[in-house]
Scaffold this motif. Structure first.
Motif, PDB file in Angstrom:
ATOM      1  N   UNK A  58     -35.908  19.333  -1.899  1.00 65.71           N
ATOM      2  CA  UNK A  58     -35.609  17.921  -1.676  1.00 65.71           C
ATOM      3  C   UNK A  58     -34.445  17.504  -2.564  1.00 65.71           C
ATOM      4  N   UNK A  59     -33.602  16.626  -2.040  1.00 66.34           N
ATOM      5  CA  UNK A  59     -32.466  16.144  -2.817  1.00 66.34           C
ATOM      6  C   UNK A  59     -32.904  15.034  -3.763  1.00 66.34           C
ATOM      7  N   UNK A  60     -32.495  15.149  -4.998  1.00 66.65           N
ATOM      8  CA  UNK A  60     -32.936  14.222  -6.041  1.00 66.65           C
ATOM      9  C   UNK A  60     -32.595  12.772  -5.718  1.00 66.65           C
ATOM     10  N   UNK A  61     -31.488  12.526  -5.020  1.00 64.86           N
ATOM     11  CA  UNK A  61     -31.098  11.161  -4.681  1.00 64.86           C
ATOM     12  C   UNK A  61     -32.088  10.445  -3.778  1.00 64.86           C
ATOM     13  N   UNK A  62     -32.939  11.175  -3.090  1.00 65.23           N
ATOM     14  CA  UNK A  62     -33.935  10.573  -2.214  1.00 65.23           C
ATOM     15  C   UNK A  62     -35.235  10.200  -2.904  1.00 65.23           C
ATOM     16  N   UNK A  63     -35.402  10.602  -4.171  1.00 59.65           N
ATOM     17  CA  UNK A  63     -36.636  10.292  -4.892  1.00 59.65           C
ATOM     18  C   UNK A  63     -36.650   8.826  -5.305  1.00 59.65           C
TER      19      UNK A  63
END
Length: 130
Positions: free
Chosen positions: A95-100
């Motif tokens: 998962x891309x960190x920007x989506x957390x």
């Protein structure tokens, strides 16, 4: 008994949402050309989880995918176009960190950087671990 850490996040419009249970595996940044084109950014930050640890909770369920290599598909929201990560054929969802929703957890800090030589020379990535 200690509670398990659950990381939540999703796409820009909220149609794709996820819950990922710790442990977060191999947090790293990457500047390869595929990541650049997938994200539109010179560098991405990936957090890997076992496939069993990720549940898609948004109203649209699982994200749409694009087969990007022999071993993985890139995941994105078919509604707003946001990239959310990669779903490998093996036991990993990245998962891309920007989506957390909350990227401040120390377990999500990148510990390595892949393809350092791929972005323009003026772009520098430094990984600082405490």
């Amino acid at each position: 008994m200690p509670s398990k850490t659950v990381y939540e996040g999703g796409c820009l419009c909220g149609a794709i949402r996820f819950e990922a249970k710790a442990p977060a595996l191999n947090p790293h940044s990457c500047s390869c050309k595929m990541c650049q084109r997938h994200s539109g950014a010179l560098t991405t930050v990936w957090i890997e989880f076992s496939k069993e640890a990720v549940v898609w909770t948004g109203p649209n369920g699982k994200p749409a995918t694009y087969r990007s290599s022999e071993i993985s598909s890139r995941a994105f929201c078919a509604n707003c176009g946001s990239t959310v990560g990669a779903i490998d054929d093996g036991p990993v969802v990245a998962l891309l960190l920007g989506g957390f929703d909350n990227a401040d957890d120390k377990a999500l800090i990148p510990v390595a950087h892949s393809f350092r030589d791929s972005p323009p020379e003026w772009w520098r990535i430094e990984i600082h671990n405490e």
